[in-house]
Motif scaffolding. Structure first.
Motif, PDB file in Angstrom:
ATOM      1  N   GLN A   1      12.556  -4.648  -1.973  1.00  0.00           N
ATOM      2  CA  GLN A   1      13.856  -4.463  -2.375  1.00  0.00           C
ATOM      3  C   GLN A   1      14.217  -5.264  -0.474  1.00  0.00           C
ATOM      4  N   ARG A   2      14.246  -3.839   0.102  1.00  0.00           N
ATOM      5  CA  ARG A   2      14.292  -4.076   1.648  1.00  0.00           C
ATOM      6  C   ARG A   2      13.844  -5.443   1.990  1.00  0.00           C
TER       7      ARG A   2
ATOM      8  N   VAL B   1       5.159  -3.575  -7.883  1.00  0.00           N
ATOM      9  CA  VAL B   1       6.735  -3.151  -7.991  1.00  0.00           C
ATOM     10  C   VAL B   1       6.937  -2.955  -9.315  1.00  0.00           C
ATOM     11  N   ARG B   2       5.967  -3.913  -9.999  1.00  0.00           N
ATOM     12  CA  ARG B   2       6.674  -3.686 -11.681  1.00  0.00           C
ATOM     13  C   ARG B   2       6.909  -2.433 -12.561  1.00  0.00           C
ATOM     14  N   PRO B   3       5.837  -1.635 -12.642  1.00  0.00           N
ATOM     15  CA  PRO B   3       6.035  -0.306 -12.582  1.00  0.00           C
ATOM     16  C   PRO B   3       6.927   0.490 -12.176  1.00  0.00           C
ATOM     17  N   ALA B   4       8.020   0.552 -11.596  1.00  0.00           N
ATOM     18  CA  ALA B   4       8.631   0.857 -10.940  1.00  0.00           C
ATOM     19  C   ALA B   4       9.783  -0.151 -11.911  1.00  0.00           C
TER      20      ALA B   4
ATOM     21  N   GLU C   1       8.623   4.006  -3.513  1.00  0.00           N
ATOM     22  CA  GLU C   1       8.286   3.446  -2.110  1.00  0.00           C
ATOM     23  C   GLU C   1       8.080   1.917  -2.173  1.00  0.00           C
ATOM     24  N   ARG C   2       7.143   1.315  -2.861  1.00  0.00           N
ATOM     25  CA  ARG C   2       6.687  -0.049  -2.883  1.00  0.00           C
ATOM     26  C   ARG C   2       7.888  -0.439  -3.835  1.00  0.00           C
ATOM     27  N   ALA C   3       8.346  -0.093  -4.522  1.00  0.00           N
ATOM     28  CA  ALA C   3       9.611  -1.112  -4.778  1.00  0.00           C
ATOM     29  C   ALA C   3      11.092  -0.894  -3.982  1.00  0.00           C
TER      30      ALA C   3
ATOM     31  N   GLY D   1       0.596  -1.092   0.129  1.00  0.00           N
ATOM     32  CA  GLY D   1      -0.057   0.375   0.022  1.00  0.00           C
ATOM     33  C   GLY D   1       0.770   1.007  -0.151  1.00  0.00           C
ATOM     34  N   GLY D   2       1.721   1.537  -0.259  1.00  0.00           N
ATOM     35  CA  GLY D   2       3.469   2.730  -0.343  1.00  0.00           C
ATOM     36  C   GLY D   2       2.532   3.531  -1.287  1.00  0.00           C
ATOM     37  N   ASP D   3       2.797   4.878  -0.752  1.00  0.00           N
ATOM     38  CA  ASP D   3       1.723   5.986  -1.851  1.00  0.00           C
ATOM     39  C   ASP D   3       2.820   5.662  -3.553  1.00  0.00           C
ATOM     40  N   THR D   4       3.970   5.328  -3.571  1.00  0.00           N
ATOM     41  CA  THR D   4       4.178   5.704  -5.214  1.00  0.00           C
ATOM     42  C   THR D   4       4.889   4.324  -5.188  1.00  0.00           C
ATOM     43  N   GLU D   5       4.862   4.564  -6.723  1.00  0.00           N
ATOM     44  CA  GLU D   5       5.844   3.181  -7.314  1.00  0.00           C
ATOM     45  C   GLU D   5       7.106   2.932  -6.651  1.00  0.00           C
TER      46      GLU D   5
END
Length: 304
Positions: free
Chosen positions: A241-242, A265-268, A235-237, A229-233
């Protein structure tokens, strides 16, 4: 009169079911009535030809000869009628028996098919629940024992799943009651082993792992909220990764769960956004993205 009784008895025997005790008795009575009718007819004809003269009171030779030919024709016709009736009755009885056997066979086949469909539905229900676990990355972090074949409960479920699939194939290509019974038993074992494995994994959580591994998995589970549910792509990516760094190879994560998260997260991870993601990593003092650990996939078909 005897002929009328025989005819009525035959009609009653015909009306009754051939498979019941009353029907058999009715047929026996009809045959007896026909025999009596034939004997009475023959005796009556013979007696009438030898009656004494009413006026003289003395026996005299009858001027009328005995019609043996007519008697033979009548008796032969009656016998033929009885034989035809018996043949028809036997034929009808055999036809009814065949119809009854066919009907029972159809009913048994429908019952077996309904039983198979019921067992298949139960099998599919377990597979659906297990499939929901396979695509849930968070479930792999919170219940890693459900993906660990070294756990006896999980190993039992994996074995039951394989046995059930084999039994299902045997039912599809086999015949008879034995494959169906084996499939039923296999699905029953699958249901029990799944409930036991899932309950045991939830009860264990990450407590059976090393404390350091448990702490890293707990952090990764917290970050999954940002991945989903991250605000941006970006941030989710970064969060994913972490998560991958924290999880590492300490626990087994189903590939379907990885694909499901990567779809978020693929769009990012497109060519245009990859440079921005690396710059963001450096700004947060995070190591550059490992392309071998997180490959870019254009579609789900790349996994096959």
């Amino acid at each position: 009169m005897t002929l009328l009784v025989a005819v009525m008895s035959t009609l009653r025997a015909w009306a009754r079911s051939s498979s019941t005790h009353e029907g058999r008795e009715a047929r026996q009575r009809a045959v007896a009535h026909w025999v009596v009718a034939v004997l009475v007819t023959v005796v009556t004809v013979i007696v009438q030809t030898r009656l004494p003269d009413a006026d003289g009171g003395e026996d005299r030779q009858s001027s009328v000869s005995i019609p043996w030919r007519a008697i033979g024709l009548v008796a032969g016709g009656l016998v033929a009628a009885v034989v035809v009736g018996v043949v028809l009755a036997v034929s009808v009885r055999a036809w009814r028996r065949r119809q009854a056997r066919h009907s029972k066979a159809q009913q048994a086949e429908r019952a077996v098919q309904e039983h198979i469909e019921s067992v298949v539905a139960r099998h599919d229900a377990v597979l659906q629940e297990f499939g929901e676990h396979l695509v849930d990355f968070l479930s792999a972090l919170e219940c890693p024992a459900l993906n660990d074949p070294s756990i006896s409960e999980t190993e039992r479920f994996d074995r039951a799943r394989i046995d059930t699939d084999d039994a299902r194939i045997a039912v599809r290509h086999g015949a008879g009651e034995e494959p169906v019974a084996a499939y039923h038993a296999a699905v029953a074992e699958l249901e029990v082993s799944w409930r036991i494995a899932r309950a045991h994994a939830r009860r264990l959580g990450t407590s059976y792992l090393e404390p350091e591994v448990s702490r890293r998995l707990a952090k990764a589970a917290d970050l999954m909220a940002v991945v989903r549910g991250g605000d941006t792509e970006h941030e989710r990516a970064l969060a994913y990764q972490r998560v991958r760094q924290l999880v590492g190879t300490s626990v087994r994560v189903p590939q379907l769960a990885e694909v499901a998260v990567e779809c978020l997260v693929r769009p990012a991870l497109t060519a245009g956004g990859l440079d921005a993601l690396v710059r963001a990593n450096r700004a947060m003092n995070i190591e550059p993205l490992d392309m071998h650990a997180l490959p870019v996939r254009n579609s789900l078909e790349d996994l096959t």
